[in-house]
Enzyme design. Sequence first.
Site, short mmCIF file in Angstrom:
data_model
loop_
_atom_site.label_atom_id
_atom_site.label_comp_id
_atom_site.label_asym_id
_atom_site.label_seq_id
_atom_site.Cartn_x
_atom_site.Cartn_y
_atom_site.Cartn_z
CD GLN A 1 -3.08 0.98 2.11
OE1 GLN A 1 -3.12 0.06 2.92
NE2 GLN A 1 -3.98 1.93 2.08
CG PHE A 2 1.48 3.70 -3.65
CD1 PHE A 2 1.42 5.06 -3.84
CD2 PHE A 2 0.53 2.89 -4.28
CE1 PHE A 2 0.44 5.62 -4.66
CE2 PHE A 2 -0.43 3.42 -5.10
CZ PHE A 2 -0.49 4.80 -5.28
CB THR A 3 -2.06 5.30 -0.32
OG1 THR A 3 -2.54 4.16 0.39
CG2 THR A 3 -2.43 5.20 -1.79
#
Length: 137
Positions: free
Chosen positions: A70-72
Amino acid sequence: MQRVARARVTPGGEIGRGLCILLGLARGDGEQEAERLAGKIARLRIFPDGEGRFDRSVLDVGGAALVVSQFTLVADTAKGNRPSFAAAAPPEEAEPLYARFCAGLRALGVPVETGVFGAKMEVELVNDGPVTIVLDP
């Protein structure tokens, strides 16, 4: 990461009791951080013992891990109203670290299910507690 009664990601896998780990990888993260974080998570005592105290790890309770990239999580919201993801590791760096982290958990004896790296996914879980812990390597 969240202690869960069950969790699943679509596309991907599902687990019963264990941990749902949302993994955000930043520029500069490396194999050492991935291995250290896997060890920390595998041994972190956040499951209750017979007296209800946090005294058991995911290994102790025979739990599993659902790991979702989850790069966010690496979003910078300091300026304006649109998050910047410039600090996130690029996919060609992040994907091998994601795999290394999962392999590190497996090597310690934690069964691991995953999502599909880079895919749009739906995550469903039942948080047990609720218990949610933020770890930074």
